[in-house]
Design a protein around this motif. Structure first.
Motif, PDB file in Angstrom:
ATOM      1  N   GLU A 249      48.177  39.575  47.157  1.00 48.81           N
ATOM      2  CA  GLU A 249      47.292  40.735  47.091  1.00 48.81           C
ATOM      3  C   GLU A 249      46.018  40.426  46.307  1.00 48.81           C
ATOM      4  N   HIS A 250      44.935  41.078  46.686  1.00 47.17           N
ATOM      5  CA  HIS A 250      43.654  40.989  45.976  1.00 47.17           C
ATOM      6  C   HIS A 250      43.760  41.863  44.724  1.00 47.17           C
ATOM      7  N   ILE A 251      43.863  41.226  43.544  1.00 47.59           N
ATOM      8  CA  ILE A 251      44.037  41.949  42.287  1.00 47.59           C
ATOM      9  C   ILE A 251      42.832  41.685  41.391  1.00 47.59           C
ATOM     10  N   VAL A 252      42.307  42.772  40.828  1.00 46.26           N
ATOM     11  CA  VAL A 252      41.121  42.714  39.973  1.00 46.26           C
ATOM     12  C   VAL A 252      41.507  43.102  38.552  1.00 46.26           C
ATOM     13  N   GLY A 253      40.922  42.408  37.570  1.00 42.43           N
ATOM     14  CA  GLY A 253      41.261  42.634  36.173  1.00 42.43           C
ATOM     15  C   GLY A 253      40.616  43.872  35.578  1.00 42.43           C
ATOM     16  N   ASN A 254      40.714  43.999  34.256  1.00 40.36           N
ATOM     17  CA  ASN A 254      40.276  45.210  33.562  1.00 40.36           C
ATOM     18  C   ASN A 254      38.764  45.399  33.527  1.00 40.36           C
TER      19      ASN A 254
ATOM     20  N   GLY B  39      37.043  45.281  36.188  1.00 42.64           N
ATOM     21  CA  GLY B  39      36.740  45.908  37.470  1.00 42.64           C
ATOM     22  C   GLY B  39      36.124  44.993  38.503  1.00 42.64           C
ATOM     23  N   THR B  40      35.862  43.737  38.149  1.00 42.48           N
ATOM     24  CA  THR B  40      35.200  42.824  39.090  1.00 42.48           C
ATOM     25  C   THR B  40      35.886  41.469  39.227  1.00 42.48           C
ATOM     26  N   THR B  41      36.481  40.970  38.158  1.00 41.40           N
ATOM     27  CA  THR B  41      37.045  39.619  38.184  1.00 41.40           C
ATOM     28  C   THR B  41      38.327  39.588  39.007  1.00 41.40           C
ATOM     29  N   VAL B  42      38.320  38.757  40.046  1.00 40.02           N
ATOM     30  CA  VAL B  42      39.504  38.604  40.889  1.00 40.02           C
ATOM     31  C   VAL B  42      40.473  37.647  40.196  1.00 40.02           C
ATOM     32  N   LEU B  43      41.703  38.074  40.056  1.00 37.55           N
ATOM     33  CA  LEU B  43      42.684  37.274  39.324  1.00 37.55           C
ATOM     34  C   LEU B  43      43.195  36.121  40.177  1.00 37.55           C
ATOM     35  N   THR B  44      43.478  35.012  39.505  1.00 38.89           N
ATOM     36  CA  THR B  44      43.984  33.821  40.180  1.00 38.89           C
ATOM     37  C   THR B  44      45.470  33.982  40.483  1.00 38.89           C
ATOM     38  N   LEU B  45      45.978  33.082  41.304  1.00 37.39           N
ATOM     39  CA  LEU B  45      47.405  33.087  41.606  1.00 37.39           C
ATOM     40  C   LEU B  45      48.220  32.943  40.327  1.00 37.39           C
ATOM     41  N   GLN B  46      47.803  32.063  39.437  1.00 34.74           N
ATOM     42  CA  GLN B  46      48.531  31.874  38.189  1.00 34.74           C
ATOM     43  C   GLN B  46      48.527  33.153  37.352  1.00 34.74           C
TER      44      GLN B  46
ATOM     45  N   TYR C 187      46.975  47.438  31.971  1.00 37.63           N
ATOM     46  CA  TYR C 187      45.778  47.544  32.810  1.00 37.63           C
ATOM     47  C   TYR C 187      45.194  48.949  32.779  1.00 37.63           C
ATOM     48  N   ASN C 188      43.848  49.003  32.843  1.00 38.02           N
ATOM     49  CA  ASN C 188      43.144  50.275  32.769  1.00 38.02           C
ATOM     50  C   ASN C 188      42.679  50.716  34.159  1.00 38.02           C
ATOM     51  N   HIS C 189      41.912  51.794  34.193  1.00 36.38           N
ATOM     52  CA  HIS C 189      41.510  52.362  35.478  1.00 36.38           C
ATOM     53  C   HIS C 189      40.431  51.557  36.191  1.00 36.38           C
ATOM     54  N   ASN C 190      39.839  50.576  35.520  1.00 38.71           N
ATOM     55  CA  ASN C 190      38.892  49.698  36.213  1.00 38.71           C
ATOM     56  C   ASN C 190      39.612  48.698  37.113  1.00 38.71           C
ATOM     57  N   SER C 191      40.835  48.384  36.755  1.00 37.55           N
ATOM     58  CA  SER C 191      41.622  47.395  37.495  1.00 37.55           C
ATOM     59  C   SER C 191      42.366  48.071  38.642  1.00 37.55           C
ATOM     60  N   ASN C 192      42.545  47.331  39.733  1.00 40.54           N
ATOM     61  CA  ASN C 192      43.369  47.896  40.810  1.00 40.54           C
ATOM     62  C   ASN C 192      44.859  47.649  40.585  1.00 40.54           C
ATOM     63  N   MET C 193      45.206  47.322  39.348  1.00 43.12           N
ATOM     64  CA  MET C 193      46.606  47.416  38.944  1.00 43.12           C
ATOM     65  C   MET C 193      46.979  48.881  38.687  1.00 43.12           C
ATOM     66  N   THR C 194      45.985  49.770  38.718  1.00 41.06           N
ATOM     67  CA  THR C 194      46.239  51.211  38.606  1.00 41.06           C
ATOM     68  C   THR C 194      45.771  51.884  39.902  1.00 41.06           C
TER      69      THR C 194
ATOM     70  N   LYS D 104      39.643  48.648  53.254  1.00 38.07           N
ATOM     71  CA  LYS D 104      41.101  48.686  53.113  1.00 38.07           C
ATOM     72  C   LYS D 104      41.460  48.770  51.636  1.00 38.07           C
ATOM     73  N   ASN D 105      42.432  49.617  51.313  1.00 38.09           N
ATOM     74  CA  ASN D 105      42.897  49.712  49.934  1.00 38.09           C
ATOM     75  C   ASN D 105      43.630  48.440  49.528  1.00 38.09           C
ATOM     76  N   THR D 106      43.358  47.991  48.313  1.00 41.43           N
ATOM     77  CA  THR D 106      44.066  46.835  47.763  1.00 41.43           C
ATOM     78  C   THR D 106      44.530  47.171  46.355  1.00 41.43           C
ATOM     79  N   GLY D 107      45.557  46.476  45.899  1.00 41.23           N
ATOM     80  CA  GLY D 107      45.995  46.655  44.522  1.00 41.23           C
ATOM     81  C   GLY D 107      47.497  46.807  44.391  1.00 41.23           C
ATOM     82  N   PHE D 108      47.913  46.988  43.153  1.00 45.55           N
ATOM     83  CA  PHE D 108      49.335  47.061  42.802  1.00 45.55           C
ATOM     84  C   PHE D 108      50.019  48.238  43.484  1.00 45.55           C
ATOM     85  N   SER D 109      49.406  49.422  43.414  1.00 40.01           N
ATOM     86  CA  SER D 109      50.047  50.587  44.022  1.00 40.01           C
ATOM     87  C   SER D 109      50.065  50.473  45.542  1.00 40.01           C
ATOM     88  N   THR D 110      49.038  49.846  46.106  1.00 41.43           N
ATOM     89  CA  THR D 110      48.979  49.681  47.561  1.00 41.43           C
ATOM     90  C   THR D 110      50.116  48.795  48.056  1.00 41.43           C
TER      91      THR D 110
END
Length: 345
Positions: free
Chosen positions: A221-226, A228-235, A296-303, A311-317
């Motif tokens: 999944e395309h996950i962004v950090g706190n 709101g812009t940085t795309v997280l790596t696989l690690q 994670y805060n509301h800037n991240s798509n972990m929320t 298309k919606n992306t993120g943890f909840s998706t």
């Protein structure tokens, strides 16, 4: 040579016979006469939310030593278990021992018994089917500090639950509004109904997150950090996933006015989530709050989801998507068919 072979076969036969003579003491906990039941409607909130009701999600059958001679066996699942073997590991004895057999234990049932070796057989088998003699403990018992327990079984429900062993979650039901303040976003009192529903929700959430199906989807999944812009790596996503599995504590409460509240060890969901999870996916709320719990805060798509190419992306998706896969394949352990009080929904 033939004599040696015959003698060897005879010895094997004798050993086999001696082992099959060792039978586990068998119990059945399914009537009002031999059990009490947790999370019933007449139970007060202090007991519903007490430390005595804390359990590990990987140990839905919780066996707890009361003293040197007695143990409490409790079922924290909202369905009956059948054909369970309770194993114990005793300090100084390397291999776990098969302690007793349970033909049936009802949903949310609790029973206290004496150790079988205190008034019955002293001969047991370990999990390698080798004889263990526990007669040394008949008089002294076993110190609660020197013993741990586990349970095993076979069949469909155990297959569905097996991934829970990956989780480090400890679950407590919690009253976040002890003063009954109407101005906050917590229910004024947790009810037994809330807790009964919650026991199923936590199991079904656990098997989703612990599954390889979810792990594989989340890591893609395309996950962004706190920020709101940085795309997280696989690690980095692998670290998040491990933090999810290793989250040590869920203090579970019911929120009002909002669909959920979360952060630290706090996990709250509203009545509609507790009502709906058994028939429909609830990933938007549950994953959002757990995203807060793991930092994670509301800037991240972990929320909240982020749109990428419409298309919606993120943890909840991804959680919602995999929850639907579980419904489609009948992978959930807790269903309306086996939940013991379906009128709760």
């Amino acid at each position: 040579m033939k004599l040696i072979i015959r003698t060897f076969i005879y010895c094997l036969f004798c050993v086999s016979c001696s082992k099959t003579d060792i039978e586990l003491t068998t119990y059945s906990f399914e009537t009002d006469e031999n059990v009490t039941f947790m999370f019933q409607d007449d139970e007060n909130i202090e007991y519903l939310t007490s430390a005595d009701r804390i359990y590990e999600i990987s140990q839905l059958i919780r066996v707890k030593p009361i003293d040197n001679y007695t143990i409490e066996i409790a079922n924290f699942a909202p369905f009956d278990f059948e054909d369970i073997t309770i194993t114990t590991t005793v300090a100084g004895i390397e291999t776990p021992i098969k302690l007793l057999q349970i033909d049936k234990i009802k949903a949310h049932a609790v029973h206290v018994i004496s150790y079988p070796f205190t008034n019955g057989t002293s001969k047991f088998l370990n999990i390698d089917n080798k004889e263990v003699n526990l007669s040394q403990y008949r008089e002294t018992g076993i110190s609660p500090n020197d013993v741990t327990f586990d349970f095993t079984g076979e069949g469909e429900i155990f297959d569905k639950l097996k991934d829970l062993e990956k989780l480090k979650w400890t679950v407590k039901y919690h009253d976040f509004d002890p003063d009954n303040n109407p101005d906050n976003n917590w229910a004024e009192d947790m009810s037994a109904l809330d807790v009964r529903r919650y026991t199923g929700l936590m199991i079904n959430l656990g098997v989703v997150f612990a599954s390889d199906t979810f792990k594989d989807a989340f890591l893609k999944e395309h996950i962004v950090g706190n920020d709101g812009t940085t795309v997280l790596t696989l690690q980095e996503k692998e670290t998040i996933y491990q933090n999810l599995l290793n989250k040590p504590r869920f203090n579970c409460g019911r929120s009002v006015n909002v669909s959920g509240l979360g952060g630290g060890a706090t996990f709250g969901v509203a009545n509609h989530v507790l009502r709906d999870y058994i028939t429909k996916e609830t990933g938007f709320v549950t994953a959002h709050e757990i995203g807060h719990m793991i930092g994670y805060n509301h800037n991240s798509n972990m929320t909240y989801p982020h749109k990428i190419d419409d298309k919606n992306t993120g943890f909840s998706t991804v959680t919602s998507r995999i929850m639907n896969v579980f419904f489609e394949n009948d992978w959930y352990p807790v269903t309306l068919e086996n939940y013991y009080t379906p009128t709760d929904f």
